[in-house]
Design an enzyme around this catalytic site. Structure first.
Site, mmCIF file in Angstrom:
data_model
loop_
_atom_site.group_PDB
_atom_site.id
_atom_site.type_symbol
_atom_site.label_atom_id
_atom_site.label_comp_id
_atom_site.label_asym_id
_atom_site.label_seq_id
_atom_site.Cartn_x
_atom_site.Cartn_y
_atom_site.Cartn_z
ATOM 1 N N ASP A 166 -2.450 0.895 10.398
ATOM 2 C CA ASP A 166 -2.059 -0.376 11.005
ATOM 3 C C ASP A 166 -2.963 -0.732 12.186
ATOM 4 O O ASP A 166 -3.496 -1.840 12.263
ATOM 5 C CB ASP A 166 -0.604 -0.306 11.471
ATOM 6 C CG ASP A 166 0.319 0.111 10.362
ATOM 7 O OD1 ASP A 166 0.723 -0.757 9.580
ATOM 8 O OD2 ASP A 166 0.618 1.316 10.264
ATOM 9 N N TYR A 202 -3.275 10.944 1.656
ATOM 10 C CA TYR A 202 -2.016 11.489 2.150
ATOM 11 C C TYR A 202 -1.814 12.854 1.511
ATOM 12 O O TYR A 202 -2.559 13.251 0.606
ATOM 13 C CB TYR A 202 -0.864 10.548 1.792
ATOM 14 C CG TYR A 202 -1.027 9.146 2.329
ATOM 15 C CD1 TYR A 202 -0.978 8.891 3.700
ATOM 16 C CD2 TYR A 202 -1.249 8.074 1.473
ATOM 17 C CE1 TYR A 202 -1.144 7.608 4.194
ATOM 18 C CE2 TYR A 202 -1.418 6.786 1.958
ATOM 19 C CZ TYR A 202 -1.366 6.561 3.321
ATOM 20 O OH TYR A 202 -1.542 5.293 3.802
ATOM 21 N N GLN A 250 -13.727 5.252 14.014
ATOM 22 C CA GLN A 250 -13.679 4.213 12.985
ATOM 23 C C GLN A 250 -15.053 3.599 12.736
ATOM 24 O O GLN A 250 -15.407 3.289 11.594
ATOM 25 C CB GLN A 250 -12.702 3.122 13.414
ATOM 26 C CG GLN A 250 -12.465 2.064 12.343
ATOM 27 C CD GLN A 250 -11.606 0.923 12.858
ATOM 28 O OE1 GLN A 250 -11.744 0.470 13.989
ATOM 29 N NE2 GLN A 250 -10.689 0.444 12.029
ATOM 30 N N GLY A 301 -4.213 4.381 1.910
ATOM 31 C CA GLY A 301 -3.694 3.255 2.676
ATOM 32 C C GLY A 301 -4.508 1.994 2.445
ATOM 33 O O GLY A 301 -4.961 1.721 1.334
ATOM 34 N N GLU A 302 -4.692 1.235 3.508
ATOM 35 C CA GLU A 302 -5.337 -0.071 3.379
ATOM 36 C C GLU A 302 -6.720 -0.108 4.016
ATOM 37 O O GLU A 302 -7.683 -0.578 3.404
ATOM 38 C CB GLU A 302 -4.455 -1.142 4.015
ATOM 39 C CG GLU A 302 -5.017 -2.548 3.912
ATOM 40 C CD GLU A 302 -3.994 -3.610 4.259
ATOM 41 O OE1 GLU A 302 -2.790 -3.327 4.146
ATOM 42 O OE2 GLU A 302 -4.392 -4.719 4.638
#
Length: 390
Positions: A22, A207, A268, A285-286
Site C-alpha cells: 500500500d 507471500y 524501492q 501483491g500489486e
C-alpha cells in the site's frame, strides 16, 4: 498534462495493511506526481516505518518531514492530533486521494465539505482487470455529506486507469540492461551477486507459499543450473527449512543445480534493477507485479489472498486478458503454473511446460509493454481526470 497548467496541491492518505504494498504504491504516486508532473504533494501514512523500509532516508520518528520534495506526515489515530495537525495548514489541497478505501479522518472530511471550492475527492482502488471495472472507473459516488468521491482503478483494461511508471523508466531499463559496467557497479553497490553465465536467473518475492519446497527440489534436481535471488522476507523461514540451516542476507548456498542468494531488502528505487537482471520474476501483491510488467520479463504473480477467495477471480481476469494473444501451448503453460503457485502446489510437469514456453513468454512480455503504453500511464490519466473535474 498541459504544461501551462499551474501545479495543484495533493493530499494522499495511506493506511499500511499489506506490509509494503500500500505505501509502496502511494509513495510511487507521490514521487511521480511531484517529480514528473510538478505537483505539490503531502503524503499521510499511519505506519511510517513501512516507508522507511522502502526509503531509508525517511525518519519514522518525525511527525512531519520533507523527503525528495514530498511532505511526509504521520497519520495519527489519536482523537485530537490529526485535527490539530490539519488545521495548522492554511488550506485544504485541490485534490485528495483516499488510497484503497482507507477512510479519511472525520474532521478532515468536514473541512472538505465546508471549503470552497471543494477538493476533488478520489478513491484510488486496488488493481483489477475484472470486466466490471471499466464501467465503474471514473464514476462518482455520492457521499452522505453531498460530496462526490470518484473511483479510480489501476488496470490493464482499456478505458480504466492504466499502470503507473516514471516517464523515463523504459529508457533507464534499456540502458541498465545493455551496459555491463552499469549493472556490475550496481550489483557491487547493493551486494547482489553477479548473474552467472549459463544459469537461468530468477528473482523470488512472494507471500508465504508452501509450494516453495517443491520448486526448490525441481530446480536443484533439474537439467539446467538455476540462480535464485531471494530478498529477505516471508520466504526466508521456508528456505532455511529446505536448506536445513540458518540463512542471512549476503549468504549464498548451493545444492545440486540450485544456487540461492539471500539479499538484503532493496530500497524501492532499486528493486526494478533486480527484475531487469533476471529471466523470470516471482512477484506478489500489486506494486511489484506492476513493476514486473514494465520490466518486460516473464513473471509469476502471487496475488494478495483474501478470506473470501475473491482473489482467484481477480487472478483469472488478469490472466484472461494477459494471455489473449499467446498461442494455446504457451497460454496453458503460463496459466496452469501461475494458478498452481497461487494454490501453493507445484507439479513437475507444470514447471517443465512453463520453462519450455519461456522464450515465447519473453517475446510476449516485451509486446505487452507496448500494449500498456497504449493505455496511457496511470499518473497521467489521473491528472487528466482531475483537470476534467475542475
Amino acid at each position: 498534462m498541459n504544461p501551462n497548467t499551474p501545479p495543484l496541491q495533493w493530499d494522499i492518505f495511506c493506511r499500511v495493511i499489506d506490509n509494503f504494498g500500500d505505501i509502496g504504491v502511494c509513495w510511487r504516486l507521490a514521487h511521480i506526481l511531484q517529480n514528473h508532473y510538478g505537483q505539490t504533494v503531502r503524503l499521510w501514512v499511519d505506519q511510517p516505518a513501512a516507508l522507511t523500509a522502502l526509503h531509508p532516508s525517511v525518519n519514522a520518528a518525525l511527525n512531519q518531514q520533507w523527503v525528495q520534495n514530498i511532505q511526509v506526515c504521520i497519520w495519527s489515530d489519536q482523537p485530537h492530533s490529526f485535527s490539530q495537525q490539519h488545521f495548522a495548514q492554511p488550506q485544504l489541497p485541490h485534490v485528495v486521494i483516499e488510497a484503497f478505501g482507507c477512510d479519511l479522518p472525520a474532521p478532515y472530511v468536514l473541512a472538505m465539505q465546508h471549503t470552497q471550492p471543494q477538493p476533488i475527492w478520489i478513491n484510488l482502488e486496488y488493481f483489477s482487470a475484472e470486466p466490471w471495472v471499466a464501467g465503474v472507473h471514473g464514476l462518482p459516488s455520492k457521499q452522505a455529506n453531498g460530496m462526490d468521491k470518484y473511483f479510480f482503478f489501476p488496470s490493464v483494461l482499456p478505458h480504466a486507469g492504466g499502470l503507473m511508471r516514471e516517464t523515463n523508466l523504459l529508457s533507464l531499463r534499456d540502458a541498465f540492461i545493455n551496459q555491463q559496467d552499469t549493472y556490475q557497479a550496481w550489483c557491487k553497490a547493493f551486494n547482489v551477486p553477479l548473474p552467472l553465465k549459463n544459469h537461468f536467473k530468477i528473482s523470488l518475492f512472494a507471500y508465504q507459499n508452501s509450494a516453495l519446497t517443491a520448486l526448490f527440489t525441481l530446480w536443484a534436481t533439474g537439467s539446467e543450473p538455476v540462480q535464485v535471488y531471494l530478498p529477505q522476507g516471508q520466504f526466508l523461514p521456508l528456505a532455511q527449512a529446505y536448506f536445513d540451516q540458518p540463512l542471512h542476507a549476503g549468504q549464498t548456498v548451493v545444492t545440486g543445480q540450485l544456487t540461492l542468494h539471500v539479499l538484503a531488502f532493496l530500497p524501492q528505487s532499486e528493486y526494478d534493477k533486480l527484475l531487469w537482471l533476471c529471466d523470470l520474476n516471482f512477484v506478489r501483491g500489486e506494486e511489484s507485479m506492476v513493476r514486473a510488467q514494465w520490466a518486460a520479463k516473464p513473471f509469476i504473480w502471487h496475488i494478495y489472498p483474501t478470506d473470501d477467495l475473491a482473489h482467484f477471480d481477480k487472478l483469472a481476469a488478469f490472466l484472461e486478458l494477459y494471455t489473449q494473444t499467446l498461442n494455446p501451448t504457451a497460454r496453458t503453460a503460463l496459466v496452469e503454473f501461475m494458478q498452481q503457485w497461487n494454490h501453493q502446489t507445484i507439479e513437475s510437469a507444470s514447471w517443465s511446460a512453463f520453462r519450455q514456453a519461456w522464450p515465447t513468454l519473453t517475446q510476449h512480455s516485451a509486446a505487452w509493454v507496448s500494449y500498456l503504453d497504449n493505455l496511457g500511464e496511470l499518473t497521467a490519466n489521473l491528472v487528466k481526470m482531475v483537470q476534467s473535474k475542475r
